[in-house]
Design an enzyme around this catalytic site. Sequence first.
Site, PDB file in Angstrom:
ATOM      1  N   GLU A  43      -5.469  -8.105  -0.335  1.00 35.73           N
ATOM      2  CA  GLU A  43      -6.082  -8.093   0.993  1.00 35.73           C
ATOM      3  C   GLU A  43      -7.570  -7.841   0.869  1.00 35.73           C
ATOM      4  OE1 GLU A  43      -4.372  -5.397   3.870  1.00 35.73           O
ATOM      5  OE2 GLU A  43      -2.351  -5.769   3.105  1.00 35.73           O
ATOM      6  N   GLU A  68       0.810  -1.224   0.000  1.00 39.08           N
ATOM      7  CA  GLU A  68       0.000   0.000   0.000  1.00 39.08           C
ATOM      8  C   GLU A  68       0.843   1.274   0.000  1.00 39.08           C
ATOM      9  OE1 GLU A  68      -2.267  -0.561   3.576  1.00 39.08           O
ATOM     10  OE2 GLU A  68      -3.808  -1.689   2.557  1.00 39.08           O
TER      11      GLU A  68
HETATM   12  C1  BG6 Z   1      -4.107  -2.794   5.437  1.00 36.32           C
HETATM   13  C2  BG6 Z   1      -2.726  -3.201   5.889  1.00 36.32           C
HETATM   14  O1  BG6 Z   1      -4.136  -1.438   5.260  1.00 36.32           O
HETATM   15  O2  BG6 Z   1      -5.167  -3.069   6.294  1.00 36.32           O
HETATM   16  C3  BG6 Z   1      -2.683  -4.342   6.887  1.00 36.32           C
HETATM   17  O3  BG6 Z   1      -1.928  -3.525   4.784  1.00 36.32           O
HETATM   18  C4  BG6 Z   1      -3.804  -4.191   7.878  1.00 36.32           C
HETATM   19  O4  BG6 Z   1      -1.420  -4.390   7.466  1.00 36.32           O
HETATM   20  C5  BG6 Z   1      -5.118  -4.191   7.142  1.00 36.32           C
HETATM   21  O5  BG6 Z   1      -3.786  -5.130   8.906  1.00 36.32           O
HETATM   22  C6  BG6 Z   1      -6.343  -4.151   8.041  1.00 36.32           C
HETATM   23  O6  BG6 Z   1      -6.256  -3.062   8.895  1.00 36.32           O
HETATM   24  P1  BG6 Z   1      -6.391  -3.218  10.460  1.00 36.32           P
HETATM   25  O7  BG6 Z   1      -6.126  -1.867  10.989  1.00 36.32           O
HETATM   26  O8  BG6 Z   1      -7.788  -3.677  10.698  1.00 36.32           O
HETATM   27  O9  BG6 Z   1      -5.390  -4.231  10.866  1.00 36.32           O
END
Ligand code: BG6
Length: 484
Positions: free
Chosen positions: A383, A190
């Site tokens: 993701e 990201e």
């Molecule tokens: C993304 C990141 O932005 O979101 C991850 O690449 C992160 O590292 C994921 O864990 C989810 O966000 P969060 O804050 O719920 O862990």
Amino acid sequence: MAFQKDFLWGGAIAASQADGAYDKGKKGLDTQDLRYFDANWDKEQRTVNRNINMTSERFEEALNAQENTHYPFRWAIDFYDNYKEDLALFEELGLNVFRTSISWSRIFPNGDDETPNQEGIQFYVDLFSECKKRGMKVFATILHYNIPVNLVTKYGGWKNRQTIDFYVKYARTLFKHLGNLVDYWLPFNEINCARFNPYNGCCLIKDQEEDYDSAIFQCTHHQFLANALTVEAAHEMLPGSMLGGMIARFTTYPATPKPEDVMQAVLDENYKNYFYLDVMAHGEYPSYTKRMFKDLNITIKIEDGDTEILKKGKVDFIAFSYYMSMVATTDTTHEKTSANLVTGNKNPYLKTSEWGWQIDPIGLRITLNDMYDRYRLPLFIAENGLGATDIVEDDKVHDDYRINYLREHVRQMDEAIQDGVDLIGYTMWGIIDIVSCGTIEMSKRYGVIYVDRDEEGNGTNRRIKKDSFTWYQKCINSNGADIE
Ligand code: BG6
């Protein structure tokens, strides 16, 4: 079914959120090891703190901390020592790709070391060989936020051009030692995160900056150069290798059909999303850059030769994280809600997760169509998932909410492929529960595998399969056909 035979069904984690063992194997301290968390913070404080939780004072305190309770990234879920058992569960699940990140400070503990740490290299050789043995391709993120602390204290981190050289040396070391084991490379997780969480994205500490916003974009410029040089190095050292450019995708709709809102949506899409992919995929700053820098009051230094560097290192595929969508409007009184990395405008047609993120599966189809149309490169959903509070009863976790979320997103992936999108893979986020990156808590869980560990590191660290484990296993085994 639209999914091609060799569609990549996977799971993703990141080193700092999973590995723990922050002082084992000669690893150096990294910037995520210094992030402070207090289990007494309420939900709101946790959300607020995610973006402002690094100050010079906290940084200093963390460097001298005698205990680790307040630093969850130091212990996480101890994937470092448990990876064999965890990969066995991933194999049982049927994953055919596994995404994780490499800790820079395991390979170069101080970032500027002459030679790499052999123990660190060996760890990744073993980890990735185990993936291969268990039928999983490897999708490796070279940098997922955690950079060696020494690069920040001695050189100023990404503000300094020298960091580009250290990074490229690190990447070349990985290509040399792990090139035969990794199938997909992602130089930066990201890359647009620098703008929305500058400590994570480019290790800037706000109280040290005179012109914070310009510093963010200066760092991003250096990351773009590091990215391009890395892509070029990989193509030279590992012919045929696949290197991706990734953003956190903030899919944005106009709040109303009012032209002002529609225009705001165009600007938000360009400034928050496409700007970054345009540079990495097209190899040059987009036509709206000058206007954008003027609007945001940004001045950066671009040196002779930088344009050529960007041109030579274009990515081979596009990756992105997708959790939610948001709304654009010029109305400053519009109701707000929390989102990944940022606070966004609320969409009255969508439900939200417990953390306020707006759940929008159709938005994924829209996103896939948009991105494919714009770049004509293979797409990888690096993701996607639902952070929720899970309850264990009799050794079971009935997480229908997660199954519903995943099912609806898979359905929209199917639709997008039917639309003609070249989608090659899906790595569900936090396949096993890990420490949340934004709010640094264990209680925001994404996994299909539960980890018995709480906010302060208490618990047995035992793994428990949730109901979503069986659901995802069925989905993978049927190549996306059986998702009910
Ligand atoms: C993304 C990141 O932005 O979101 C991850 O690449 C992160 O590292 C994921 O864990 C989810 O966000 P969060 O804050 O719920 O862990």
